[in-house]
Design an enzyme around this catalytic site. Structure first.
Site, PDB file in Angstrom:
ATOM      1  N   GLY A   1       0.854  -1.193   0.000  1.00  0.00           N
ATOM      2  CA  GLY A   1       0.000   0.000   0.000  1.00  0.00           C
ATOM      3  C   GLY A   1       0.881   1.230   0.000  1.00  0.00           C
ATOM      4  O   GLY A   1       2.067   1.154   0.329  1.00  0.00           O
TER       5      GLY A   1
ATOM      6  N   GLU B   1       4.529 -10.623  -6.362  1.00  0.00           N
ATOM      7  CA  GLU B   1       3.435 -10.727  -7.332  1.00  0.00           C
ATOM      8  C   GLU B   1       3.775 -10.172  -8.711  1.00  0.00           C
ATOM      9  O   GLU B   1       3.068 -10.455  -9.677  1.00  0.00           O
ATOM     10  CB  GLU B   1       2.173 -10.037  -6.783  1.00  0.00           C
ATOM     11  CG  GLU B   1       2.224  -8.511  -6.685  1.00  0.00           C
ATOM     12  CD  GLU B   1       2.905  -7.978  -5.413  1.00  0.00           C
ATOM     13  OE1 GLU B   1       3.676  -8.728  -4.793  1.00  0.00           O
ATOM     14  OE2 GLU B   1       2.671  -6.822  -5.064  1.00  0.00           O
TER      15      GLU B   1
ATOM     16  N   GLY C   1     -20.509 -11.583 -28.963  1.00  0.00           N
ATOM     17  CA  GLY C   1     -19.422 -12.175 -29.734  1.00  0.00           C
ATOM     18  C   GLY C   1     -18.070 -11.919 -29.093  1.00  0.00           C
ATOM     19  O   GLY C   1     -17.058 -12.457 -29.522  1.00  0.00           O
ATOM     20  N   GLY C   2     -18.045 -11.076 -28.052  1.00  0.00           N
ATOM     21  CA  GLY C   2     -16.821 -10.894 -27.282  1.00  0.00           C
ATOM     22  C   GLY C   2     -16.608 -12.118 -26.396  1.00  0.00           C
ATOM     23  O   GLY C   2     -17.508 -12.946 -26.248  1.00  0.00           O
ATOM     24  N   VAL C   3     -15.412 -12.212 -25.787  1.00  0.00           N
ATOM     25  CA  VAL C   3     -15.110 -13.411 -25.004  1.00  0.00           C
ATOM     26  C   VAL C   3     -16.091 -13.601 -23.845  1.00  0.00           C
ATOM     27  O   VAL C   3     -16.636 -14.690 -23.663  1.00  0.00           O
ATOM     28  CB  VAL C   3     -13.705 -13.323 -24.340  1.00  0.00           C
ATOM     29  CG1 VAL C   3     -13.275 -14.673 -23.833  1.00  0.00           C
ATOM     30  CG2 VAL C   3     -12.701 -12.743 -25.284  1.00  0.00           C
ATOM     31  N   ASP C   4     -16.314 -12.539 -23.072  1.00  0.00           N
ATOM     32  CA  ASP C   4     -17.067 -12.709 -21.835  1.00  0.00           C
ATOM     33  C   ASP C   4     -18.509 -13.157 -22.097  1.00  0.00           C
ATOM     34  O   ASP C   4     -18.986 -14.117 -21.508  1.00  0.00           O
ATOM     35  CB  ASP C   4     -17.068 -11.408 -21.012  1.00  0.00           C
ATOM     36  CG  ASP C   4     -15.660 -10.875 -20.819  1.00  0.00           C
ATOM     37  OD1 ASP C   4     -14.722 -11.678 -20.947  1.00  0.00           O
ATOM     38  OD2 ASP C   4     -15.498  -9.670 -20.576  1.00  0.00           O
ATOM     39  N   SER C   5     -19.192 -12.465 -22.996  1.00  0.00           N
ATOM     40  CA  SER C   5     -20.593 -12.848 -23.222  1.00  0.00           C
ATOM     41  C   SER C   5     -20.676 -14.208 -23.911  1.00  0.00           C
ATOM     42  O   SER C   5     -21.614 -14.974 -23.682  1.00  0.00           O
ATOM     43  CB  SER C   5     -21.350 -11.772 -24.005  1.00  0.00           C
ATOM     44  OG  SER C   5     -20.944 -11.739 -25.344  1.00  0.00           O
TER      45      SER C   5
ATOM     46  N   CYS D   1       5.418  -6.054   1.654  1.00  0.00           N
ATOM     47  CA  CYS D   1       5.774  -4.640   1.709  1.00  0.00           C
ATOM     48  C   CYS D   1       5.001  -3.929   2.836  1.00  0.00           C
ATOM     49  O   CYS D   1       5.263  -4.199   4.005  1.00  0.00           O
ATOM     50  CB  CYS D   1       5.548  -3.999   0.340  1.00  0.00           C
ATOM     51  SG  CYS D   1       6.434  -2.448   0.179  1.00  0.00           S
ATOM     52  N   TYR D   2       4.030  -3.072   2.523  1.00  0.00           N
ATOM     53  CA  TYR D   2       3.276  -2.418   3.596  1.00  0.00           C
ATOM     54  C   TYR D   2       2.664  -3.469   4.522  1.00  0.00           C
ATOM     55  O   TYR D   2       2.591  -3.283   5.737  1.00  0.00           O
ATOM     56  CB  TYR D   2       2.167  -1.532   3.004  1.00  0.00           C
ATOM     57  CG  TYR D   2       1.404  -0.735   4.054  1.00  0.00           C
ATOM     58  CD1 TYR D   2       1.873   0.495   4.496  1.00  0.00           C
ATOM     59  CD2 TYR D   2       0.218  -1.237   4.614  1.00  0.00           C
ATOM     60  CE1 TYR D   2       1.200   1.214   5.462  1.00  0.00           C
ATOM     61  CE2 TYR D   2      -0.466  -0.518   5.588  1.00  0.00           C
ATOM     62  CZ  TYR D   2       0.030   0.710   5.999  1.00  0.00           C
ATOM     63  OH  TYR D   2      -0.652   1.414   6.961  1.00  0.00           O
TER      64      TYR D   2
ATOM     65  N   HIS E   1       8.182  -7.397  -3.780  1.00  0.00           N
ATOM     66  CA  HIS E   1       6.878  -7.725  -4.366  1.00  0.00           C
ATOM     67  C   HIS E   1       6.942  -9.037  -5.152  1.00  0.00           C
ATOM     68  O   HIS E   1       7.331  -9.028  -6.323  1.00  0.00           O
ATOM     69  CB  HIS E   1       6.408  -6.584  -5.271  1.00  0.00           C
ATOM     70  CG  HIS E   1       5.987  -5.378  -4.502  1.00  0.00           C
ATOM     71  ND1 HIS E   1       4.705  -5.199  -4.042  1.00  0.00           N
ATOM     72  CD2 HIS E   1       6.697  -4.326  -4.059  1.00  0.00           C
ATOM     73  CE1 HIS E   1       4.630  -4.072  -3.366  1.00  0.00           C
ATOM     74  NE2 HIS E   1       5.830  -3.518  -3.351  1.00  0.00           N
TER      75      HIS E   1
ATOM     76  N   LYS F   1     -10.053 -12.190 -16.214  1.00  0.00           N
ATOM     77  CA  LYS F   1     -10.247 -12.347 -17.656  1.00  0.00           C
ATOM     78  C   LYS F   1      -9.596 -13.629 -18.208  1.00  0.00           C
ATOM     79  O   LYS F   1     -10.210 -14.357 -18.988  1.00  0.00           O
ATOM     80  CB  LYS F   1      -9.649 -11.123 -18.368  1.00  0.00           C
ATOM     81  CG  LYS F   1      -9.887 -11.086 -19.845  1.00  0.00           C
ATOM     82  CD  LYS F   1     -10.995 -10.160 -20.188  1.00  0.00           C
ATOM     83  CE  LYS F   1     -11.345 -10.188 -21.660  1.00  0.00           C
ATOM     84  NZ  LYS F   1     -12.531  -9.379 -21.936  1.00  0.00           N
TER      85      LYS F   1
END
Ligand code: XMP
Length: 517
Positions: free
Chosen positions: A58, A176, A229-233, A85-86, A174, A373
């Site tokens: 943070g 990550e 037609g997008g990935v998510d839908s 870290c924080y 870090h 995603k």
């Protein structure tokens, strides 16, 4: 829900920009985790029942007035805690150690030497130095009682510390971020080895559990889904199809603002190949009529959004009684609304179907709410979605309308569509389509002079926008090969009628945005 969520880790957020990356690394280790604000009350933490807790970094200093903290009761839960870290500094501060105000920030790569390979460092070779990424001002002056140094670096005498008996750990660097090459392995060692979670968070298991859950929840209910037609839908539609095929109607609105060949591709795939109950609405004329004479970007977005809702409602009304609307909300949207620092500023109105469920009095089903995603993509693959859809670049809801500067007309759409198709074709041929974040053409509202043969021309300009990004919050223009740009340019000028000039957009975001409107 099901037991894929049983063995989980809690990530408490202190406002770091890399908190989501912590969660992603944990998920990559096949362990489920959620991000909650550091202010989460202890009784809720206990009820959540995590097998381990990670405290994020943070921007604050633990001694600053109003510095974020955490209920010290987490140290008595009996589960491992890792402060990053924080997060490490707050552990130190709360357990009686001393955090020193840094005179200078340590930022960038560093090498750590391991003194004792425990906690997140347990799988590392203790005889070798390891590269990590540091970004901190304050540092540990005196560790709390019971803690030992696990690793040190040139600038941080306490680069990692641990109370092995209580299973409390802190790292100053870090793990990550990608700049800590073994960071993912360190987080995996913590959640798997130290916390003892089994690696059961796989997208195969997710599909099985979610399908069972949807079947139970949606039994006897009618569901509609807006397929773009997008990935998510696409993933949402397929997941629901697998669960409750007979009760699902998907609606694909052709707003006339889609890319070349897109309507046929989506309809062919979902209706013919996957056998979805799919309604394709040809509403191009309606959208174009409403957009006539409109040049303001926000007004374009509003008109497209309202018209979409209207068309969708009209089609849905034909189905009769509907109970649920399925949406492709992803985990980052969920975190955004509960994040520690509050939602980041909305610069453009991105919510394409905002308000739809309330208006239509529908309940929401959001089966991807827990997924990042990339996990959504993996679910798509698991469900047999072809790679052309799974690794699709993002495409904005208002479509080509916000890539045509000025008025959206049929001839201008045809120009942009043809140029855009060449850009995509060349990106694919060069093997770069999936390497960049987005690559597309923009129609610039100026005409410039050129020559073709002996004739003077006065025609449109196409701009190429090709960007790299990890989350669309920031972006930079992609350094694609000149030869590729050259091919795109000559093909567009030769093949697209009415275009005699191609330019390249070399702006980063910020201060520019990815889209031009
Ligand atoms: P900007 O232009 O804000 O875009 O840098 C960031 C990302 O969002 C996409 N985008 C949209 N997506 N509806 C959408 O669904 C919209 O109105 C919209 N505007 C921008 C853009 O393509 C990029 O990936």
């Amino acid at each position: 829900m099901s037991d894929i969520h049983a063995e989980k880790v809690l990530v408490l957020d202190f406002g770091s920009q890399t908190t989501q990356l912590i969660a992603r690394r944990v998920r990559e280790a096949r362990v489920y985790c959620e991000i909650h604000p550091c202010t989460m009350p202890l009784n809720e933490i206990k009820a959540y029942n995590p097998m381990g807790v990670i405290l994020s970094g943070g921007p604050a200093s633990v001694y600053a007035p109003g510095a974020p903290s955490v209920d010290p009761g987490i140290f008595d839960l009996g589960v491992p805690v890792l402060g990053i870290c924080y997060g490490m500094q707050i552990i130190t501060h709360l357990l009686g150690g001393v955090v020193a105000r840094g005179e200078k920030r340590e930022y960038g790569p560093a090498k750590i030497a391991i003194k004792a390979a425990h906690g997140p460092l347990r799988d590392l070779d203790p005889t070798e130095p390891h590269q990590v990424w540091m970004s901190h001002g304050d540092r540990i002056e005196k560790m709390p009682h019971g803690f030992d140094i696990l690793a040190l670096s040139g600038n941080s005498p306490v680069a990692a510390m641990g109370d092995v008996r209580r299973r409390l750990y802190g790292v100053q660097f870090h793990p990550e971020v990608a700049h800590t090459p073994e960071g993912a392995a360190m987080l995996a060692a913590f959640v798997l080895g130290e916390c003892g979670c089994r690696p059961i968070w796989t997208m195969h298991n997710f599909v099985e559990a979610t399908v069972a859950d949807l079947q139970e929840r949606l039994a006897g209910q009618k569901v509609i889904c807006a397929l773009s037609g997008g990935v998510d839908s696409s993933v949402v539609a397929l997941l629901l199809h697998r669960a409750v095929a007979g009760n699902l109607t998907s609606i694909f609105v052709d707003n006339g603002l889609l890319r070349q060949g897109e309507v046929a591709e989506v309809a062919g795939l979902f209706r013919d190949a996957f056998k979805l109950n799919l309604i394709v609405v040809d509403a191009g004329k309606l959208f174009l009529d409403r957009l006539a004479g409109v040049t303001d970007p926000e007004q374009k977005r509003r008109i497209i959004g309202h018209t979409f809702i209207e068309v969708f409602e009209t089609e849905a009304a034909k189905i009769g009684q509907v109970d649920f609307l399925a949406q492709g909300t992803l985990y980052p949207d969920v975190i955004e609304s509960v994040s520690f620092k509050g939602p980041s500023a909305v610069i453009k109105s991105h919510h394409n179907v905002g308000g739809l469920p309330e208006r239509m009095k529908l309940k929401l089903v959001e089966p991807l709410r827990e997924l990042f995603k990339d996990e959504g993509r993996e679910v798509g693959r698991e469900l047999g979605l072809p790679e052309t859809i799974v690794s699709r670049q993002p495409f904005p809801g208002p479509g080509l309308a916000i890539r045509i500067m000025g008025e959206v007309t049929k001839p201008r759409l045809a120009t942009l569509r043809a140029a855009d198709a060449i850009v995509l074709e060349e990106m694919r041929a060069a093997g770069l389509y999936e390497k960049v974040w987005q690559s597309f053409a923009v129609l610039v509202p100026v005409k410039t002079v050129g020559v073709m043969g002996d004739e003077r021309t006065y025609e449109d300009v196409i701009a190429l926008r090709i960007v790299d990004s990890v989350d669309a919050m920031t972006a930079d223009w992609s350094r694609v090969p000149y030869e590729l740009l050259s091919r795109m340019s000559s093909r567009i000028i030769n093949e697209v009628k009415g275009v005699n000039r191609v330019v390249l957009d070399i702006s980063s975001k910020p201060p520019a945005t990815i889209e031009w409107e």
